[in-house]
Design an enzyme around this catalytic site. Structure first.
Site, PDB file in Angstrom:
ATOM      1  N   LYS A 116       0.889  -1.279   0.109  1.00 50.76           N
ATOM      2  CA  LYS A 116      -0.054   0.207   0.118  1.00 50.76           C
ATOM      3  C   LYS A 116       0.997   1.269  -0.069  1.00 50.76           C
ATOM      4  O   LYS A 116       0.431   2.429  -0.593  1.00 50.76           O
ATOM      5  CB  LYS A 116      -0.978   0.147   1.068  1.00 50.76           C
ATOM      6  CG  LYS A 116      -1.960  -1.351   1.403  1.00 50.76           C
ATOM      7  CD  LYS A 116      -2.521  -1.604   0.002  1.00 50.76           C
ATOM      8  CE  LYS A 116      -3.134  -2.958   0.003  1.00 50.76           C
ATOM      9  NZ  LYS A 116      -3.766  -3.667  -1.217  1.00 50.76           N
ATOM     10  N   GLU A 200      -2.227   8.106   7.823  1.00 55.56           N
ATOM     11  CA  GLU A 200      -2.999   9.004   6.991  1.00 55.56           C
ATOM     12  C   GLU A 200      -3.669   9.896   7.520  1.00 55.56           C
ATOM     13  O   GLU A 200      -4.171   9.526   8.763  1.00 55.56           O
ATOM     14  CB  GLU A 200      -3.754   8.035   5.955  1.00 55.56           C
ATOM     15  CG  GLU A 200      -3.109   7.764   4.620  1.00 55.56           C
ATOM     16  CD  GLU A 200      -3.752   6.922   3.845  1.00 55.56           C
ATOM     17  OE1 GLU A 200      -4.893   6.936   4.069  1.00 55.56           O
ATOM     18  OE2 GLU A 200      -3.023   6.333   2.869  1.00 55.56           O
ATOM     19  N   HIS A 235     -15.935  -3.954   6.225  1.00 58.53           N
ATOM     20  CA  HIS A 235     -15.196  -4.202   4.997  1.00 58.53           C
ATOM     21  C   HIS A 235     -15.814  -5.067   4.071  1.00 58.53           C
ATOM     22  O   HIS A 235     -15.017  -5.535   3.257  1.00 58.53           O
ATOM     23  CB  HIS A 235     -13.795  -4.428   5.245  1.00 58.53           C
ATOM     24  CG  HIS A 235     -13.052  -3.230   6.015  1.00 58.53           C
ATOM     25  ND1 HIS A 235     -13.070  -2.137   5.915  1.00 58.53           N
ATOM     26  CD2 HIS A 235     -12.941  -3.405   7.651  1.00 58.53           C
ATOM     27  CE1 HIS A 235     -12.604  -1.457   7.012  1.00 58.53           C
ATOM     28  NE2 HIS A 235     -12.419  -2.164   7.707  1.00 58.53           N
ATOM     29  N   ARG A 291      -7.639  -7.463  -9.387  1.00 56.93           N
ATOM     30  CA  ARG A 291      -8.371  -8.447  -9.892  1.00 56.93           C
ATOM     31  C   ARG A 291      -9.911  -8.417 -10.321  1.00 56.93           C
ATOM     32  O   ARG A 291     -10.031  -6.927 -10.575  1.00 56.93           O
ATOM     33  CB  ARG A 291      -8.623  -9.370  -8.627  1.00 56.93           C
ATOM     34  CG  ARG A 291      -9.584  -8.726  -7.651  1.00 56.93           C
ATOM     35  CD  ARG A 291     -10.028  -9.391  -6.428  1.00 56.93           C
ATOM     36  NE  ARG A 291     -10.796  -8.621  -5.567  1.00 56.93           N
ATOM     37  CZ  ARG A 291     -10.433  -7.695  -4.766  1.00 56.93           C
ATOM     38  NH1 ARG A 291      -9.250  -7.627  -4.552  1.00 56.93           N
ATOM     39  NH2 ARG A 291     -11.286  -7.107  -3.768  1.00 56.93           N
TER      40      ARG A 291
HETATM   41  C1  MV4 Z   1      -9.407   5.201   4.985  1.00 52.88           C
HETATM   42  C2  MV4 Z   1     -10.599   5.808   5.726  1.00 52.88           C
HETATM   43  C3  MV4 Z   1     -10.713   6.890   6.160  1.00 52.88           C
HETATM   44  N1  MV4 Z   1      -9.584   7.701   6.100  1.00 52.88           N
HETATM   45  N2  MV4 Z   1      -8.260   5.921   5.167  1.00 52.88           N
HETATM   46  C4  MV4 Z   1     -10.759   0.536   4.721  1.00 52.88           C
HETATM   47  C5  MV4 Z   1     -10.115  -0.543   3.874  1.00 52.88           C
HETATM   48  C6  MV4 Z   1      -8.745   0.123   3.676  1.00 52.88           C
HETATM   49  N3  MV4 Z   1      -8.408  -0.918   2.245  1.00 52.88           N
HETATM   50  C7  MV4 Z   1      -8.905   1.261   3.478  1.00 52.88           C
HETATM   51  N4  MV4 Z   1      -9.871   1.813   4.297  1.00 52.88           N
HETATM   52  C8  MV4 Z   1     -10.357   3.192   4.986  1.00 52.88           C
HETATM   53  N5  MV4 Z   1      -9.251   4.071   4.759  1.00 52.88           N
HETATM   54  C9  MV4 Z   1      -8.454   7.086   5.561  1.00 52.88           C
HETATM   55  N6  MV4 Z   1      -7.132   7.904   5.606  1.00 52.88           N
HETATM   56  C10 MV4 Z   1     -11.566   4.734   5.914  1.00 52.88           C
HETATM   57  C11 MV4 Z   1     -11.459   3.365   5.441  1.00 52.88           C
HETATM   58  C12 MV4 Z   1     -12.578   2.554   5.469  1.00 52.88           C
HETATM   59  C13 MV4 Z   1     -13.103   2.063   4.432  1.00 52.88           C
HETATM   60  C14 MV4 Z   1     -12.922   2.439   3.138  1.00 52.88           C
HETATM   61  C15 MV4 Z   1     -13.649   2.077   2.085  1.00 52.88           C
HETATM   62  C16 MV4 Z   1     -14.766   1.149   2.147  1.00 52.88           C
HETATM   63  C17 MV4 Z   1     -15.223   0.926   3.404  1.00 52.88           C
HETATM   64  C18 MV4 Z   1     -14.440   1.450   4.577  1.00 52.88           C
HETATM   65  C19 MV4 Z   1     -14.864   0.923   5.701  1.00 52.88           C
HETATM   66  C20 MV4 Z   1     -14.658   1.624   6.819  1.00 52.88           C
HETATM   67  C21 MV4 Z   1     -13.135   2.289   6.687  1.00 52.88           C
END
Ligand code: MV4
Length: 498
Positions: A116, A200, A235, A291
């Site tokens: 990442k 972040e 998620h 994917r």
């Molecule tokens: C975040 C965020 C808020 N702020 N990054 C969740 C999975 C991971 N791949 C990245 N995710 C998130 N990153 C920052 N800087 C909130 C999430 C997140 C989220 C993102 C996409 C879809 C669902 C989610 C559920 C909770 C938190």
């Protein structure tokens, strides 16, 4: 085009890939674990190879057995589906070393976007909007403190090897930073064998919007439009749609071009998704999903394209058969995922035998399913059973079609979230498109299934009695009966909970 394809997956995605391969005149090979002997994908393929016991490590995650099955059957290519080995760089490498075509990105690109931090650097290098935060591994706690100060609290600690929310911690003040870092590092070490974390800015109320892309080995790339996937729990996405209710034509072009630039910088090939967070008119790069995704059908219904066919063409070395201008998405599509789990009991996984099944059909309705009556839903695998996807000229039409389709869907023997989905599909916040990743927490935290009317319960009893009477057949086969069963007309129902 290659002539023989092995599908290294199970369930609804294996069935979906097999259908397209057959349409293209490609001979198909299924692989299956001992738990899946009676599965639809095994019956649909031209050949099927048993690859081991039910635990994934001994079957669907076992690189040697899968490559062995390809060699033994003379398959030239392997489609990994999603999950299992789909984003595994070692598997992609093992395929090419065995002289097999991996239907997906090159292993180097998989490795690049799988990290990442490296993906963030790639996005920055092409000028994509990236969430404020770290771009390199920090050696000590002092550096983290300084960085958090600079970003401003709340900050989010993320795992470099992460994805799917593992190894993530929100930290709201300096006092909590140490504990947050330690917890995230511990979790990341356990889940990925790598404790590297970074910071972040925490985006409190984002939407999750992703862009579908295709890249070929001739340097061509196109973007196919976005999907909004904000409605999720822990998620796990539940409802996806395209277009996003907040997307404008201008922002879409910008996001599409950004996604393609990032993919090209990564040396990406085949179908992929670039994920973004969206908040208050701004979008930020999140990660690359290397994917085909579960929710790809909403893009297929809007664009009229078959993404699996395109994947196979690209993997066999053909150029993408269309230009960006020829991509003209139309109407609106919604997908509901049907999991074997009990939405009324904190989404507890549910196992059992499919006792009765009637899947929705009709104009603008697609059901991607690996289900059949008599199938045993085991606890070994991801609990996704099927997906219902509807398409309409407008969002309203797609939603109305979805409500009709879900209320026709009968799955007896395991719990499903159909009644929760039906309630979401009539909620005012959903109908007005006011979505965020916290949608379910905000609006459905205390959700209880509606009590079925006495009328439905009576009808269900009658239907069950009739079905039992009609099931007295000599062959005991699973093939569909000549006459429709009552399940095909009764519609969605369930036994009253608790
Ligand atoms: C975040 C965020 C808020 N702020 N990054 C969740 C999975 C991971 N791949 C990245 N995710 C998130 N990153 C920052 N800087 C909130 C999430 C997140 C989220 C993102 C996409 C879809 C669902 C989610 C559920 C909770 C938190």
């Amino acid at each position: 085009m290659f002539k023989k394809l092995l599908v290294a997956n199970r369930g609804e995605i294996a069935v979906r890939v097999l259908r397209t391969a057959r349409e293209m005149g490609i001979t198909t090979v299924a692989v299956y674990s001992q738990a899946d002997r009676k599965s639809l994908h095994v019956e649909m393929a031209d050949e099927a190879v048993e690859i081991g016991p039910p635990p994934p490590l001994e079957s669907y995650l076992n690189i040697e057995r899968i490559i062995g099955a390809a060699k033994a059957t003379g398959a030239e290519a392997i489609h990994p589906g999603y999950g299992f080995l789909a984003e595994n760089a070692s598997f992609a490498k093992a395929c090419s070393e065995a002289g097999l075509i991996f239907v997906g990105p090159p292993s180097d690109a998989l490795r690049r976007v799988g990290d990442k931090l490296e993906a963030r650097q790639l996005a920055l290098s092409v000028g994509a909007p990236v969430i404020p935060g770290m771009t390199a591994v920090q050696p000590d706690i002092g550096a983290f403190k300084k960085e958090a100060q600079k970003i401003g609290y709340p900050v989010l600690v993320k795992a470099a090897a992460g994805g799917g929310g593992k190894g993530m911690r929100v930290v709201s003040s300096l006092a909590d930073l140490n504990a947050g870092l330690e917890a995230a590092m511990r979790e990341s070490q356990t889940a990925f064998g790598d404790a590297t974390v970074y910071l972040e800015k925490y985006i409190a109320e984002p939407r999750h919007i992703e862009m579908q892309i295709l890249c070929d080995e001739h340097g061509n790339a196109v973007w196919l439009g976005e999907r909004e996937c904000s409605i999720q729990r822990r998620h796990q996405k539940i409802i996806e749609e395209s277009p996003s209710p907040v997307m404008t034509a201008k922002l879409r072009v910008e996001m599409g071009q950004t996604a393609v630039k990032i993919a090209k910088a990564a040396g990406y090939r085949n179908a992929g998704t670039v994920e973004f967070l969206y908040e208050k008119g701004h979008y930020y790069f999140l990660e690359v999903n290397a994917r085909l995704q579960v929710e790809h059908p909403v893009t297929e219904l809007c664009t009229g394209l078959d993404l699996v066919a395109l994947q196979l063409q690209i993997a066999s070395g053909e150029p993408i058969p269309l230009t960006q201008e020829q991509v003209q998405p139309r109407g609106h599509a919604v997908e509901c995922r049907i999991y074997a789990e009990d939405a009324a009991r904190d989404f507890l996984p549910s196992s059992g035998v499919i006792a009765a099944l009637a899947e929705p059909q009709g104009p603008g309705v697609r059901c991607d399913s690996g289900l059949r009556e008599g199938l045993e839903i085991s606890v070994h695998y991801d609990p996704i059973l099927s997906k219902v996807i509807t398409h309409g000229e407008s969002r309203d039409e797609a939603i109305r079609r979805m409500r009709r389709a879900l209320s026709d869907y009968v799955i007896l023997g395991v719990a499903t979230p159909i009644s929760l989905l039906l309630d979401i599909l009539k909620h005012p916040a959903f109908l007005s498109g006011k979505l965020s990743t916290h949608f379910l927490d905000h609006h459905f935290a205390d959700w209880k299934p509606p009590r079925p009317s006495e009328n439905v319960q009576e009808m269900a009893l009658i239907a069950a009695t009739l079905a039992r009477a009609g099931a007295r057949r000599s062959d005991g086969a699973l093939s569909s009966k000549a006459r429709p069963t009552p399940w095909q007309t009764i519609g969605h129902w369930e036994i009253a909970h608790g």
